[in-house]
Design a protein around this motif. Structure first.
Motif, mmCIF file in Angstrom:
data_model
loop_
_atom_site.group_PDB
_atom_site.id
_atom_site.type_symbol
_atom_site.label_atom_id
_atom_site.label_comp_id
_atom_site.label_asym_id
_atom_site.label_seq_id
_atom_site.Cartn_x
_atom_site.Cartn_y
_atom_site.Cartn_z
ATOM 1 N N ASN A 53 -105.917 -16.192 58.459
ATOM 2 C CA ASN A 53 -104.747 -17.044 58.194
ATOM 3 C C ASN A 53 -104.568 -18.170 59.199
ATOM 4 O O ASN A 53 -103.551 -18.866 59.189
ATOM 5 N N LEU A 54 -105.560 -18.340 60.086
ATOM 6 C CA LEU A 54 -105.398 -19.338 61.170
ATOM 7 C C LEU A 54 -105.642 -20.774 60.735
ATOM 8 O O LEU A 54 -105.322 -21.704 61.483
ATOM 9 N N ASP A 55 -106.201 -20.936 59.520
ATOM 10 C CA ASP A 55 -106.550 -22.283 59.078
ATOM 11 C C ASP A 55 -105.320 -23.202 59.149
ATOM 12 O O ASP A 55 -104.271 -22.870 58.588
ATOM 13 N N ALA A 56 -105.444 -24.309 59.835
ATOM 14 C CA ALA A 56 -104.375 -25.315 59.972
ATOM 15 C C ALA A 56 -103.145 -24.788 60.715
ATOM 16 O O ALA A 56 -102.071 -25.394 60.631
ATOM 17 N N ALA A 57 -103.304 -23.685 61.432
ATOM 18 C CA ALA A 57 -102.146 -23.162 62.191
ATOM 19 C C ALA A 57 -101.900 -24.025 63.429
ATOM 20 O O ALA A 57 -102.837 -24.425 64.123
ATOM 21 N N VAL A 62 -107.970 -15.877 69.941
ATOM 22 C CA VAL A 62 -107.397 -17.076 69.309
ATOM 23 C C VAL A 62 -107.348 -18.207 70.341
ATOM 24 O O VAL A 62 -107.726 -19.347 70.061
ATOM 25 N N ALA A 63 -106.900 -17.873 71.564
ATOM 26 C CA ALA A 63 -106.760 -18.900 72.607
ATOM 27 C C ALA A 63 -108.109 -19.513 72.982
ATOM 28 O O ALA A 63 -108.163 -20.648 73.451
ATOM 29 N N ALA A 64 -109.203 -18.747 72.758
ATOM 30 C CA ALA A 64 -110.531 -19.239 73.150
ATOM 31 C C ALA A 64 -111.175 -20.113 72.073
ATOM 32 O O ALA A 64 -112.267 -20.657 72.280
ATOM 33 N N LEU A 65 -110.533 -20.252 70.918
ATOM 34 C CA LEU A 65 -111.105 -21.086 69.851
ATOM 35 C C LEU A 65 -111.207 -22.546 70.300
ATOM 36 O O LEU A 65 -110.343 -23.011 71.069
ATOM 37 N N ALA A 80 -90.703 -23.959 59.802
ATOM 38 C CA ALA A 80 -92.150 -23.706 59.831
ATOM 39 C C ALA A 80 -92.600 -22.932 58.600
ATOM 40 O O ALA A 80 -91.828 -22.198 57.992
ATOM 41 N N GLU A 81 -93.899 -23.108 58.265
ATOM 42 C CA GLU A 81 -94.551 -22.204 57.314
ATOM 43 C C GLU A 81 -94.999 -21.010 58.158
ATOM 44 O O GLU A 81 -95.713 -21.192 59.141
ATOM 45 N N VAL A 82 -94.534 -19.803 57.821
ATOM 46 C CA VAL A 82 -94.790 -18.656 58.705
ATOM 47 C C VAL A 82 -95.614 -17.586 57.995
ATOM 48 O O VAL A 82 -95.296 -17.172 56.888
ATOM 49 N N VAL A 83 -96.706 -17.163 58.661
ATOM 50 C CA VAL A 83 -97.459 -15.998 58.201
ATOM 51 C C VAL A 83 -97.232 -14.900 59.230
ATOM 52 O O VAL A 83 -97.497 -15.089 60.421
ATOM 53 N N LEU A 84 -96.718 -13.773 58.762
ATOM 54 C CA LEU A 84 -96.398 -12.654 59.656
ATOM 55 C C LEU A 84 -97.408 -11.539 59.406
ATOM 56 O O LEU A 84 -97.421 -10.940 58.329
ATOM 57 N N VAL A 85 -98.254 -11.274 60.393
ATOM 58 C CA VAL A 85 -99.232 -10.190 60.264
ATOM 59 C C VAL A 85 -98.610 -8.973 60.939
ATOM 60 O O VAL A 85 -98.405 -8.962 62.154
ATOM 61 N N SER A 86 -98.290 -7.979 60.115
ATOM 62 C CA SER A 86 -97.442 -6.900 60.617
ATOM 63 C C SER A 86 -98.138 -5.551 60.616
ATOM 64 O O SER A 86 -98.745 -5.146 59.620
ATOM 65 N N GLY A 87 -97.984 -4.839 61.736
ATOM 66 C CA GLY A 87 -98.365 -3.434 61.788
ATOM 67 C C GLY A 87 -97.331 -2.626 61.019
ATOM 68 O O GLY A 87 -96.357 -3.181 60.496
ATOM 69 N N PRO A 88 -97.516 -1.292 60.946
ATOM 70 C CA PRO A 88 -96.618 -0.464 60.131
ATOM 71 C C PRO A 88 -95.203 -0.390 60.727
ATOM 72 O O PRO A 88 -95.014 0.195 61.796
ATOM 73 N N ALA A 130 -90.464 -28.140 61.772
ATOM 74 C CA ALA A 130 -90.767 -28.688 60.443
ATOM 75 C C ALA A 130 -92.205 -29.189 60.406
ATOM 76 O O ALA A 130 -92.669 -29.860 61.343
ATOM 77 N N GLY A 131 -92.921 -28.840 59.362
ATOM 78 C CA GLY A 131 -94.293 -29.299 59.191
ATOM 79 C C GLY A 131 -95.315 -28.506 59.987
ATOM 80 O O GLY A 131 -96.503 -28.795 59.949
ATOM 81 N N ARG A 132 -94.864 -27.491 60.735
ATOM 82 C CA ARG A 132 -95.802 -26.689 61.537
ATOM 83 C C ARG A 132 -96.108 -25.376 60.822
ATOM 84 O O ARG A 132 -95.247 -24.811 60.149
ATOM 85 N N LYS A 133 -97.336 -24.891 61.025
ATOM 86 C CA LYS A 133 -97.679 -23.556 60.512
ATOM 87 C C LYS A 133 -97.755 -22.599 61.699
ATOM 88 O O LYS A 133 -98.416 -22.893 62.702
ATOM 89 N N VAL A 134 -97.058 -21.466 61.584
ATOM 90 C CA VAL A 134 -96.997 -20.502 62.681
ATOM 91 C C VAL A 134 -97.519 -19.148 62.189
ATOM 92 O O VAL A 134 -97.085 -18.655 61.146
ATOM 93 N N VAL A 135 -98.458 -18.570 62.924
ATOM 94 C CA VAL A 135 -98.948 -17.224 62.607
ATOM 95 C C VAL A 135 -98.418 -16.285 63.691
ATOM 96 O O VAL A 135 -98.546 -16.571 64.885
ATOM 97 N N ILE A 136 -97.800 -15.194 63.263
ATOM 98 C CA ILE A 136 -97.162 -14.265 64.217
ATOM 99 C C ILE A 136 -97.671 -12.846 63.959
ATOM 100 O O ILE A 136 -97.788 -12.429 62.808
ATOM 101 N N THR A 137 -97.953 -12.102 65.034
ATOM 102 C CA THR A 137 -98.214 -10.664 64.869
ATOM 103 C C THR A 137 -96.982 -9.901 65.327
ATOM 104 O O THR A 137 -96.262 -10.346 66.236
#
Ligand code: PMT
Length: 396
Positions: free
Chosen positions: A264-268, A311-314, A229-237, A187-194
């Motif tokens: 989409n990484l802002d506040a992730a 992403v990990a190096a940010l 979570a708030e989820v952004v899913l970046v999807s290939g075909p 809850a309250g987390r933003k998750v970005v997934i590929t």
């Protein structure tokens, strides 16, 4: 899904064309191990017969406030006493108005009033009925009273009109009910997934790709959303529907995936790289379709950016979870990737188990060591992975 196993669910079915979808919802819930008790209103019985629901749920259907099957004639209290949840699907404008006013002139509305479990409603009606201020007042009152309103969806309606008022599809309602029972670890987390494969164009019709189906990444996106979570899913075909409550961004190539992730990484708080990203792409994609010459052909490849490592190096990197698909020596290669890409958690799996399949078997690697997760459906594994992630996030 495990969350629904053993749960007692009362399904209220009121009089709308979408009542036929309630039959499929019953089937899905029963398949997941829930005990489903259908309360059919007089209007609902005009659309689907009790026999259908009895056959699908394995229980006789309830319709009458004075049903003699309840020894004490208290069906309205006894039925809901040990229920885990009541869901009304479809919920007509009429039933929503009566629920909002606290009326209780039939078994379903009486049960809803005499309950101490959550109530969810899935509206289904003509678009003008939905938009009418009276219906909107009912919705606002119900939400204010703590009732969860699921949908409605927009689209073509049974009456031929187009707009909001369609009941959510049974699969979507099923997911929403499963989500209801899941602890809100994120809850309250933003998750970005590929998720899925990438497609690296050679020319306008050909490309380099792989057999990732997206199932593992989509299962994780679904479970993260269910965990709050708030989820952004970046999807290939891939050929998969978007999980309920997930924002999806479609891409093809690794470069597009890299750009979409960073956009989409802002506040992730968390980044999870499940995608099988191509490590290389053709140096120059041909503008026009390549013609057969009969001669051998050499394709020049250049490396793609490593999304997870970048992403990990940010400087303020989100908590990063990688995946490692290996064909052998899982422990060595997966833990090696965790260290090289400098991520706190990596999920290792064998390609022969994982790619395209419905089931999988994984090992989670983190600073504390290896944590094997037994074979299971990807939905079930996603739950275990999110549980582990939730614990590490709390400790981080
Ligand atoms: O989609 P399914 O059919 O359900 O299959 C699931 C899966 C096998 C694709 C999934 O479980 C999985 O293992 N995904 C990772 C696939 C992989 O080959 O990863 P890798 O070892 O090449 O990369 C390691 C990590 O770096 C991964 O998190 C990957 O997303 C990431 N990566 C890799 C290369 C790159 N250019 N950018 C990346 O972000």
């Amino acid at each position: 899904m495990g969350e629904l196993k053993g749960k007692k669910i009362i399904l209220g079915v009121t009089g709308g064309v979408a009542a036929y979808k309630a039959a499929e919802l019953t089937r899905l819930l029963v398949k997941a191990g829930a005990s489903v008790h259908v309360v059919l209103t007089e209007g609902g019985a005009h659309f689907v017969t009790p026999v259908t629901f009895q056959a699908l749920s394995g229980h006789r259907v309830w319709a009458d406030l004075w049903d003699p099957r309840m020894g004490n004639n208290m069906a309205h209290i006894d039925l809901s006493r040990d229920a885990d949840l009541i869901v009304v699907a479809p919920a007509t404008a009429d039933v929503m108005a009566r629920l909002a006013q606290g009326q209780c002139d039939d078994l379903l509305t009486t049960l809803c009033l005499a309950r101490d479990c959550p109530l969810l409603v899935a509206p289904a009606m003509n678009r003008q009925m939905w938009e009418h201020p009276a219906t909107q007042r009912s919705v606002a009152q119900l939400v204010g009273d703590g009732v969860t309103v699921l949908g409605p969806d927009a689209g073509e309606q049974a009456c031929g009109e187009v707009g909001y008022g369609r009941m959510l599809e049974p699969e979507v309602l099923y997911e929403a009910l499963a989500a209801h029972f899941q602890p809100k670890r994120l809850a309250g987390r933003k998750v970005v997934i590929t998720a899925g494969p990438t497609f690296e164009a050679i020319d306008p019709v050909r490309g380099i790709t792989n057999s990732s189906s997206g199932k593992m990444g989509y299962a994780l996106a679904r479970v993260c959303a269910q965990a709050g979570a708030e989820v952004v899913l970046v999807s290939g075909p891939v050929a998969l529907p978007t999980p309920y409550g997930v924002a999806r961004v479609d891409v093809a190539s690794a470069q597009q995936m890299h750009a979409a992730v960073f956009a989409n990484l802002d506040a992730a708080d968390v980044f999870i790289g499940v995608a099988a990203v191509a490590d290389y792409r053709p140096a120059d994609a041909a503008e026009h379709k390549l013609k057969k010459s009969g001669e051998a052909m050499t394709l020049s490849l250049v490396p793609n950016p490593d999304i997870l490592a970048d992403v990990a190096a940010l400087p303020n990197a989100p908590f990063c979870v990688g995946f490692a698909a290996e064909s052998r020596d899982l422990d060595t290669y997966a833990e090696g990737k965790r260290r090289n890409k400098k991520v706190p958690m990596i999920v290792g799996n064998l390609v022969q188990d994982a790619l395209g399949s419905d089931d999988n078997q994984v090992v989670i690697y983190d600073a504390a060591g290896r944590h094997p997760v037994p074979r299971g459906a990807k939905d079930a594994l996603a739950l275990r992975i999110v549980e582990h992630l939730g614990r590490l996030l709390v400790a981080a």
